[in-house]
Design a protein around this motif. Structure first.
Motif: not given
Length: 66
Positions: A48-54
């Motif tokens: 999920f980390k790569s598909s979400l903005f900070d």
């Protein structure tokens, strides 16, 4: 007599406002501490980390606590 009543009412309202403000500040402090704890303790799974903005990652970390 009306002046005394008005004075008492004003003083009571001022005192009550202080109590309400104090309770509100304590609640905000508690909620912000919960948010900081969520940000520190939770990690986003790599998939999920790569598909979400900070900012989205931070919002998820906060939401997980609740």
């Amino acid at each position: 007599m009306a002046r005394i009543y008005d004075n008492i009412e004003t003083k009571f309202a001022e005192g009550l406002q202080g109590i309400i403000t104090n309770v509100g500040v304590k609640r905000v402090d508690h909620l912000s501490e919960e948010a900081r704890t969520g940000i520190k303790e939770f990690t986003i799974p790599p998939e999920f980390k790569s598909s979400l903005f900070d900012f989205q990652q931070t919002a998820v970390k906060i939401a997980v606590r609740h």
